[in-house]
Design a protein around this motif. Structure first.
Motif, short mmCIF file in Angstrom:
data_model
loop_
_atom_site.label_atom_id
_atom_site.label_comp_id
_atom_site.label_asym_id
_atom_site.label_seq_id
_atom_site.Cartn_x
_atom_site.Cartn_y
_atom_site.Cartn_z
N UNK A 156 1.00 -1.77 8.43
CA UNK A 156 2.34 -2.04 8.58
C UNK A 156 2.78 -2.25 9.92
N UNK A 157 2.40 -0.78 10.89
CA UNK A 157 3.10 -0.56 12.18
C UNK A 157 2.15 -1.92 12.99
N UNK A 158 0.77 -1.77 12.42
CA UNK A 158 -0.20 -2.21 13.63
C UNK A 158 0.17 -4.07 12.85
N UNK A 159 -0.05 -4.45 12.00
CA UNK A 159 0.17 -5.85 11.64
C UNK A 159 1.54 -6.71 12.17
N UNK B 42 -0.79 6.54 4.60
CA UNK B 42 -1.13 7.12 6.03
C UNK B 42 -0.94 5.29 6.39
N UNK B 43 -1.90 5.17 5.57
CA UNK B 43 -2.39 3.51 5.81
C UNK B 43 -1.52 2.90 5.42
N UNK C 260 1.38 -1.24 -0.25
CA UNK C 260 -0.52 0.11 -0.04
C UNK C 260 0.86 1.21 -0.31
N UNK C 261 1.88 1.30 0.71
CA UNK C 261 2.87 1.90 1.14
C UNK C 261 3.42 2.74 -0.32
N UNK C 262 4.11 1.29 -1.35
CA UNK C 262 4.69 2.08 -2.19
C UNK C 262 3.30 2.10 -3.41
#
Lengths: 347, 165
Positions: A137-140, A131-132, A84-86
């Motif tokens: 990523x941080x949550x998972x 941001x998602x 998602x980030x990329x």
């Protein structure tokens, strides 16, 4: 839309995608070289002439490395995060006008993937989607440091998006349109928006630093407090994608800044040049000028990174909420007042 | 409290000026400093191609010296091994046979002379202890190797090259 036009658009999409990837790739090289020069060092110089193959070697290494997914991590989201980030980093380039129309015989090639009339809103939407990637990523990762880093990133991006939007509003009051194409065309020659909105540009620049998570606002990846930040648990190319997304973001935001404030593909005396070199080469020179501006901005990003130490988190929030937002609103008021006075007395 | 000396300074906490609070002048100052460094010459020494010049008293790899006739100076007295704090030096002495006068300077010589380079701390005490001026630490940096056993240097690596060859 005819078939030929579709093919042209498809080629354009692929070319822009490839260019963003290559620019991002060589930004990592440039980052290391510039860091080295600013610190009286040499930097990478072993892989190929002047170390030019270094990004390829880095990429190869990233792909070869062992991929670790923590046992308690959420498997699906863990993979979706960097993707998602990329992805969000890449799709921002769709509305940026890369040059004037190229007229070759009967075919007209528009150097912009799509000219939607809400171009700026689209950019903002894409940026906030970014941001998602970090948040997921941080949550998972199922790691409290990653989560803290992700929360920091989210709150930082949301805070600075407000002042970014407000600083853009003053610009929109001057230009009167949301289409990036029209904004670029209005700055024909040397009528660059930075002349009319220097203060707005400054605010936008600061917010762009925060939005791309670049130093001095790179708090989501604070090694000292948060181990590595939101990507602590990531390894191999998934980490690579996160780092890569940052460089693509930097490229896109440099392009947006160049288009919105620094005249895009316009340069003084462009009509004269276009008339002399023809309608094919002329727009391409404009594109080269745009890229020169983009590279200057990327250089500036790096220059700042190796100069200024990182902000403390409360200072960051103070700056965003207590300084930038009031200043942006003041800028709107002053711009509005000036436009009113100008329309009434000087027109 | 009564000041002990007249060097005491009163700490002044002045409120920040507008320019200081705006950060930007300070940031511009920083940027000016870093861009100056951009145009400076790098101080890097590109190691395998360029080599750093060692100081006069640099202590590198050991070498066992020969005298002016090309005979080995070492007489296997063992003082270097005795003085070695890291116990890196071992040697076996042997008696010089007839016809070997051009090879060894004294009646006794070291048949085996080994230095464990992993133990050696390059203190230079062997150099100082040697009464025959046979050992000097005047070589280069000890090269890297893959196996521990390859760091035990025998006479093949330590003895100086013969004079006329």
């Amino acid at each position: 839309m005819g078939v030929s036009e579709l093919i042209i658009k498809a080629i354009l999409v692929v070319v822009i995608f490839a260019i963003s990837l290559v620019v991002a790739m060589y930004s990592t090289y440039a980052e290391r070289k510039i860091a080295a020069f600013l610190q009286d060092r040499v930097g990478p110089n072993r892989a190929g002439p002047w170390g030019l193959l270094q990004p390829l070697a880095d990429g190869g290494k990233m792909f070869m490395k062992e991929e670790i997914i923590p046992t308690r991590a959420s498997g699906f989201l863990f993979i979706v995060g960097p993707a998602l980030a990329i992805m969000t980093a890449c799709i921002g380039s769709a509305v940026i006008p890369w040059g004037q129309k190229i007229v070759a015989g009967n075919t007209v090639i528009d150097l912009q993937v799509t000219d939607i009339n809400v171009g700026i809103l689209y950019i903002f939407g894409v940026v906030s989607l970014g941001v998602y990637g970090i948040m997921i990523g941080g949550w998972a990762s199922n790691n409290k440091y990653s989560l803290l880093g992700a929360i920091r990133a989210a709150s930082q991006n949301i805070s600075y998006e407000i002042s970014m939007g407000l600083s853009i509003i003053a610009l929109l009051m001057v230009t009167g349109t949301l289409s990036l194409k029209e904004i670029a065309e209005q700055q024909h020659g040397w009528h660059w928006n930075v002349i009319y909105q220097p203060f707005g540009f400054l605010l936008f620049l600061v917010c762009a630093f925060a939005e791309t998570n670049r130093s001095p606002f790179d708090l989501p990846e604070c090694e000292t407090e948060l181990v590595g930040g939101y990507h602590t648990e990531y390894s191999s190319m998934k980490l690579g994608f996160y780092l890569f997304a940052e460089y693509i973001n930097m490229f896109i935001s440099s392009a947006v800044m160049a288009t919105l404030y620094w005249g895009g593909y316009n340069y003084p005396g462009m009509d004269w040049v276009t008339a002399h070199v023809g309608p094919v080469i002329g727009p391409l020179i404009g594109t080269a000028v745009l890229f020169a501006k983009i590279f200057l901005f990327i250089f500036f990003f790096m220059w700042v990174r190796w100069t200024i130490p990182r902000f403390r988190y409360d200072q960051l929030m103070d700056l965003g909420w207590k300084a930038l937002i009031p200043l942006a609103i003041t800028n709107i008021v002053i711009t509005g007042a000036w436009i009113t006075i100008y329309d009434k007395f000087f027109k | 409290m009564e000041p002990l000396s007249n060097k005491r300074k009163v700490l002044e906490v002045k409120p920040l000026t507008l320019a200081e609070r705006a950060y930007l002048p300070a940031i511009l100052g920083g940027l000016k400093i870093t861009i100056k460094h951009f145009f400076k010459k790098p101080v890097t020494i590109k190691y395998p191609e360029e080599k750093r010049e060692f100081s006069e008293n640099f202590r590198g790899m050991h070498s066992l010296k020969r005298d002016e006739n090309g005979a080995e100076r070492c007489t296997a007295c063992g003082l270097c091994a005795l003085s070695c704090p890291a116990e890196a030096i071992t040697m076996t002495a042997a008696e010089r046979q007839k016809g070997e006068e051009n090879l060894y300077r004294e009646e006794k010589y070291a048949a085996v002379y080994e230095i464990n380079m992993l133990r050696c701390i390059f203190c230079g005490l062997c150099e100082e202890a040697c009464p025959k001026e046979a050992i000097y630490l005047d070589g280069d940096i000890v090269p890297s190797d893959m196996l521990r056993k390859d760091f035990i240097y025998g006479k093949d690596k330590l003895v100086e090259a013969p004079l006329n060859q």
